[in-house]
Design a protein around this motif. Structure first.
Motif, PDB file in Angstrom:
ATOM      1  N   ASN A 156     -11.626  -8.834   1.660  1.00  0.00           N
ATOM      2  CA  ASN A 156     -10.756  -7.789   1.131  1.00  0.00           C
ATOM      3  C   ASN A 156     -11.221  -6.406   1.550  1.00  0.00           C
ATOM      4  OD1 ASN A 156      -8.813  -9.300  -0.754  1.00  0.00           O
ATOM      5  ND2 ASN A 156     -10.813 -10.095  -1.391  1.00  0.00           N
ATOM      6  N   PRO A 157     -11.144  -6.109   2.845  1.00  0.00           N
ATOM      7  CA  PRO A 157     -11.498  -4.752   3.283  1.00  0.00           C
ATOM      8  C   PRO A 157     -10.576  -3.721   2.635  1.00  0.00           C
ATOM      9  CG  PRO A 157     -10.334  -5.933   5.017  1.00  0.00           C
ATOM     10  CD  PRO A 157     -10.637  -6.940   3.948  1.00  0.00           C
ATOM     11  N   VAL A 158     -11.103  -2.562   2.335  1.00  0.00           N
ATOM     12  CA  VAL A 158     -10.306  -1.516   1.699  1.00  0.00           C
ATOM     13  C   VAL A 158      -9.325  -0.956   2.714  1.00  0.00           C
ATOM     14  CG1 VAL A 158     -10.381   0.734   0.570  1.00  0.00           C
ATOM     15  CG2 VAL A 158     -12.154  -0.970   0.092  1.00  0.00           C
ATOM     16  N   THR A 159      -8.025  -0.992   2.386  1.00  0.00           N
ATOM     17  CA  THR A 159      -6.973  -0.503   3.284  1.00  0.00           C
ATOM     18  C   THR A 159      -6.066   0.459   2.528  1.00  0.00           C
ATOM     19  OG1 THR A 159      -5.657  -2.463   2.717  1.00  0.00           O
ATOM     20  CG2 THR A 159      -6.970  -2.574   4.716  1.00  0.00           C
ATOM     21  N   TYR A 160      -5.794   1.606   3.124  1.00  0.00           N
ATOM     22  CA  TYR A 160      -5.058   2.679   2.458  1.00  0.00           C
ATOM     23  C   TYR A 160      -3.566   2.670   2.754  1.00  0.00           C
ATOM     24  CZ  TYR A 160      -9.391   4.859   0.893  1.00  0.00           C
ATOM     25  OH  TYR A 160     -10.569   5.107   0.256  1.00  0.00           O
ATOM     26  N   GLY A 161      -3.115   1.988   3.772  1.00  0.00           N
ATOM     27  CA  GLY A 161      -1.694   1.999   4.073  1.00  0.00           C
ATOM     28  C   GLY A 161      -1.307   3.208   4.915  1.00  0.00           C
TER      29      GLY A 161
ATOM     30  N   ARG B 278       0.820  -1.201   0.000  1.00  0.00           N
ATOM     31  CA  ARG B 278       0.000   0.000   0.000  1.00  0.00           C
ATOM     32  C   ARG B 278       0.866   1.269   0.000  1.00  0.00           C
ATOM     33  NH1 ARG B 278      -2.723  -3.556  -1.151  1.00  0.00           N
ATOM     34  NH2 ARG B 278      -4.747  -4.207  -0.309  1.00  0.00           N
ATOM     35  N   SER B 279       2.149   1.110  -0.338  1.00  0.00           N
ATOM     36  CA  SER B 279       3.044   2.263  -0.456  1.00  0.00           C
ATOM     37  C   SER B 279       4.151   1.897  -1.444  1.00  0.00           C
ATOM     38  CB  SER B 279       3.631   2.660   0.905  1.00  0.00           C
ATOM     39  OG  SER B 279       4.371   1.583   1.473  1.00  0.00           O
ATOM     40  N   TYR B 280       4.895   2.888  -1.886  1.00  0.00           N
ATOM     41  CA  TYR B 280       5.909   2.675  -2.916  1.00  0.00           C
ATOM     42  C   TYR B 280       7.239   2.302  -2.264  1.00  0.00           C
ATOM     43  CZ  TYR B 280       8.706   3.516  -7.107  1.00  0.00           C
ATOM     44  OH  TYR B 280       9.545   3.377  -8.184  1.00  0.00           O
ATOM     45  N   SER B 281       7.817   1.169  -2.689  1.00  0.00           N
ATOM     46  CA  SER B 281       9.044   0.683  -2.065  1.00  0.00           C
ATOM     47  C   SER B 281      10.303   1.107  -2.825  1.00  0.00           C
ATOM     48  CB  SER B 281       9.003  -0.843  -1.966  1.00  0.00           C
ATOM     49  OG  SER B 281       9.056  -1.423  -3.273  1.00  0.00           O
ATOM     50  N   GLY B 282      10.171   1.435  -4.100  1.00  0.00           N
ATOM     51  CA  GLY B 282      11.339   1.816  -4.896  1.00  0.00           C
ATOM     52  C   GLY B 282      12.179   0.650  -5.368  1.00  0.00           C
TER      53      GLY B 282
ATOM     54  N   ALA C  68      -1.303  -4.365   3.710  1.00  0.00           N
ATOM     55  CA  ALA C  68      -2.571  -4.973   4.104  1.00  0.00           C
ATOM     56  C   ALA C  68      -2.302  -6.317   4.771  1.00  0.00           C
ATOM     57  CB  ALA C  68      -3.471  -5.155   2.900  1.00  0.00           C
ATOM     58  N   VAL C  69      -3.165  -6.696   5.682  1.00  0.00           N
ATOM     59  CA  VAL C  69      -3.023  -7.960   6.403  1.00  0.00           C
ATOM     60  C   VAL C  69      -4.000  -8.961   5.810  1.00  0.00           C
ATOM     61  CG1 VAL C  69      -3.212  -9.120   8.627  1.00  0.00           C
ATOM     62  CG2 VAL C  69      -2.349  -6.765   8.501  1.00  0.00           C
TER      63      VAL C  69
END
Length: 822
Positions: A332-337, A139-143, A341-342
């Motif tokens: 699949n609950p919506v998760t924004y980070g 849910r985020s950019y790792s590069g 997500a778990v």
């Protein structure tokens, strides 16, 4: 970074002549369902995927089974590989989800990238290679190199915007998911002839492959020395039509969510399961070195025609597209980070079909196991058996000579009319509006194949009722003995010992044939003051329900309904102890043969508990029982056309539990989920706007028996949107829906004879979506192109005059009949 990694591939014009590649289109998805034979082999996947490729794709695919596929949804016949990515949804403000259309099955690029330091040439995939690219829980950019190879391309009118996340702006020309696969395999030396199993798969489905150092043409790391052909996925999503409702999304700036509950886009991923003829692929890598990307220049491949189709029926009995969902399928609950997500799991899973069917003509064969929201061919009914889709009206000759009248425009209603008339052949066509009968088929009528009859029935959108262009009919044959008290002789005045048949003429010379047994009602006597009779009559009606159960009721004291009413229908006879459901009230059902909850669920035990459990498993917010529990209905919300009834209307004893009551005839015992919120409906179920269309008002139709809008169009899915899309395609300026499904248009304006009606006159729920209104009887829900004000004119157009003249001529010859006035 992402821009550097993707630009070398996406900006193909900048490629040098030595950078060979070809583009392989996959015209349509093979299937959309929860399946992933790499991550969840033999099981239902955690989230929904859109799949392209070999027809033998299923929950347990292997290289061997893929190679045995009979077709592929991609262009190259020798490639039976499977390619899949997550489905995209629009999330509404109330938390529900509607699928977003993927405009094709995607485009797969094959890139022959190499490096001078490679230990050998670019190689084809080892047989059965499987790989996952991306992490669905990010849910985020790792590069990382993998993150740099994944992103989104927002195609604008003047420029494209590339981001590693789902963009917050509209993309007029589509939103394209882009992904480049890892291309380096672990192993020893350059020869893959005897590849180790570790090269084909790894426990995380990722680490057996790697990206080159630096960029896509960089050198191989020592751990992964074998370079294979590079894949680049392009998956296009049609997001522009959603711009008019973005304000109704839960996140108005970016309302789209991927199937695994990802609103960020960082979790975008793809799977690949090799099914190639490796000899062919290797020859193409070695010899097809053109840098134009045109796959037709590679003579190694056998290609399908551009219009070829390959699809399959689903493995999983779960509706995941084509309707509004209370929750994303799976857990699949919506998760924004920004945290990952778990993973979670659901306690129940949908059923898996015992077999699937591959088809290449756009429609699953009759008798195939399909989902509940997909139209089907009625293969048998009582003593009738489906034959095929046959041509009709060839050279002006009808395949079957006798036209019958039916109250409901369904296959069952037509077949019942044919049975009552003593015919052995029966056909239904033109959305069920025409029912023909006879005992001999005209020699000019020939079998076309079931796929040529694709018009759905006007009163049941889940059945096929003939075809058009040319005229085509669903033909049925009587296969068993039928006891008939009398025969019909249409269009004649006939008196017999126990029956009477006559024609009811109207002042405008239209006519409607009526057939009566002497113990039946003379329907005309209640509407024609000039007709008198001393016969005591009873009015009988037949209602065909989506559950295919026919219930005959009479205004006399007798009834053929099997479940008897209970002594009372108080709260004590409902289920009030369930932690998952709350009883609401008794509500009306079935207006114009449209159910107020659209989905029919199986309830073989005919109890409240079993119906509610089926609704819960399917994730619906509203659940209802009718006719003693033999019918179980569900949906995201109850149609606004439904009204509260007296409790006594829902007093029918449950067939499976004599202590409880389960609705009544056209009366729903409604239960509301305690965990899934019902879809919030607009105050008026008319779209204020849809694309360039604006709602105007409810207008009269058939004034002096003339249509207010002259042109009737096919309403593909029997909704407001379907009609407006048809009007857009036809170049119309005024568009309207009527009678729950009919679609009319004009390229000028509405007839000056048409007047504004009360809004309640346009309150028929749409046959394809009971949460919308689609006009009424002789009433039009009118939309105007570009504004909410209609232009006016005093004289009809020449086209309308010609249409009216033709209509009048046909009516004078008795070719058309008005609906009887009851």
């Amino acid at each position: 970074m992402l821009g550097r990694s993707l630009s070398a591939i996406a900006l193909l014009a900048s490629l040098s002549s030595v950078e060979a590649f070809w583009r392989m289109p996959c015209n349509k998805p093979l299937i959309v369902e929860r399946a992933d034979p790499i991550v969840n082999p033999g099981k239902i996947s955690g989230h929904v995927h859109t799949v392209s490729g070999g027809s033998n794709f299923d929950l347990s695919s292997t290289f061997e089974t893929l190679r045995e596929s009979t077709c592929t949804s991609c262009l190259v016949k020798q490639d039976m590989s499977a390619y899949w990515t997550p489905q995209m949804y629009f999330q509404w403000a109330n938390g529900s989800f509607t699928d977003v259309e993927q405009t094709s099955g995607g485009i797969i690029y094959y890139l022959q990238r190499d490096n001078a330091a490679d230990v050998g040439p670019v190689q084809a995939f080892p047989d059965g290679l499987r790989m996952l690219i991306g992490n669905p829980f990010l849910r985020s950019y790792s590069g990382s190199p993998m993150a740099q190879a994944i992103g989104w391309n927002c195609l604008g009118e003047t420029e494209n915007i590339k981001t590693p996340y789902l963009p917050s702006t509209n993309c007029p020309n589509g939103l394209r998911g882009e992904l480049r696969t890892s291309t380096l395999g672990s192993g020893h030396g350059a020869d893959l002839t005897n590849s180790a199993a570790s090269f084909l798969q790894s426990s995380d489905h990722i680490s057996h492959m790697a990206y080159p150092e630096g960029d896509e043409i960089g050198p191989c790391p020592s751990t992964h020395p074998i370079r294979i052909v590079t894949l680049f996925y392009e998956m296009m999503w049609s997001v522009d039509p959603w711009k008019i409702v973005r304000s109704q999304g839960l996140n108005t700036s970016q309302p789209f969510v991927l199937a695994m509950g990802d609103p960020t886009g960082y979790g975008y991923h793809a799977d690949f399961f090799d099914g190639w003829d490796k000899t062919v692929l290797q020859e193409a890598i070695d010899t097809c070195t053109d840098d134009s990307g045109v796959i037709q220049l590679c003579s190694v491949f056998d290609l399908y025609d551009d219009n070829a189709s390959c699809a399959k029926t689903p493995d999983v009995d779960e509706q995941v597209v084509g309707l509004t969902l209370a929750a994303l399928p799976g857990c699949n609950p919506v998760t924004y980070g920004p945290a990952n997500a778990v993973p979670c799991a659901v306690s129940t899973s949908p059923a898996v079909f015992s077999s699937t069917t591959v088809y290449t003509n756009g429609i699953a064969p009759p008798g195939s196991a399909t989902l509940g929201n997909v139209p089907k061919v009625v293969t048998s009914y009582k003593s009738w058996t489906y034959q095929d889709c046959y041509s009709d009206n060839v050279g002006g000759v009808r395949g079957l000579p006798t036209l019958l009248s039916t109250a409901a425009k369904t296959v069952e209603a037509c077949l019942d009319a044919c049975s009552a008339g003593g015919f052995s052949l029966c056909s239904v066509e033109y959305h069920g509006n025409e029912c023909y009968a006879g005992n001999t088929l005209a020699s000019s009528s020939t079998a076309l194949g079931y796929e040529h009859c694709t018009l759905t029935c006007a009163d049941n959108a889940l059945q096929y009722c003939g075809g058009s262009g040319p005229a085509a009919m669903e033909l049925y044959k009587l296969t068993g003995a039928v006891s008939l008290p009398y025969l019909f002789y249409p269009f004649k005045l006939v008196f017999g010992l126990d029956y009477l048949i006559f024609e009811h003429f109207k002042l405008n010379f239209d006519f409607e044939p009526y057939y009566y047994h002497l113990d039946e009602a003379l329907r005309c006597s209640t509407t024609d003051s000039s007709t008198t009779t001393n016969t005591t009559t009873t009015t009988t009606s037949t209602t065909t329900t989506p559950a295919s159960s026919t219930v005959s009721t009479s205004s006399s004291s007798s009834t053929t309904v099997s479940a008897a009413p209970s002594a009372s229908a108080s709260a004590s006879t409902k289920l009030t102890t369930s932690p998952d459901w709350t009883y609401s009230a008794c509500y009306s059902d079935n207006m114009n043969n449209v159910r107020f909850l659209p989905y029919t669920l199986s309830n073989p035990s005919s109890t409240i508990e079993s119906c509610l459990e089926a609704c819960k498993s399917a994730g619906y917010a509203v659940c209802a029982l009718e006719y003693g529990g033999g019918e179980c209905y569900a949906g995201a919300a109850l149609s606004s056309a439904s009204t509260v009834l007296a409790a006594s209307k829902c007093s029918m004893t449950c067939n499976g539990d004599s202590t409880k009551t389960c609705g009544g005839p056209d009366a729903l015992d409604v239960y509301l989920s305690t965990s899934v919120a019902a879809l919030t409906q607009p105050s008026t179920p008319n779209f204020a706007t849809f694309g360039p269309w604006n709602y105007v008002n409810c207008y009269s139709d058939l004034v002096n028996n003339v249509r207010s809008l002259p042109n009737q169009l096919t309403n593909s899915n029997l909704t407001v949107e379907g009609c407006l899309n048809a009007c857009t395609t036809a170049g119309a300026k005024v568009c309207a829906v009527s009678y729950g499904s009919e679609c009319f248009s004009s390229k000028t304006t509405i007839s000056s004879a048409s007047t504004v009606l009360p809004a309640s006159r346009c309150g028929f729920p749409c046959k394809g979506n009971p949460l919308e209104w689609c006009g009424g009887s002789a009433a039009l829900s009118v939309y105007n192109l570009g504004s909410s004000t209609l232009s006016t004119r005093s004289l009809p157009s020449m086209a309308e005059l010609r249409a009216a003249a033709r209509l009048k001529q046909k009516r004078s010859k008795g070719l058309f009949k008005k609906e009887p006035v009851l």
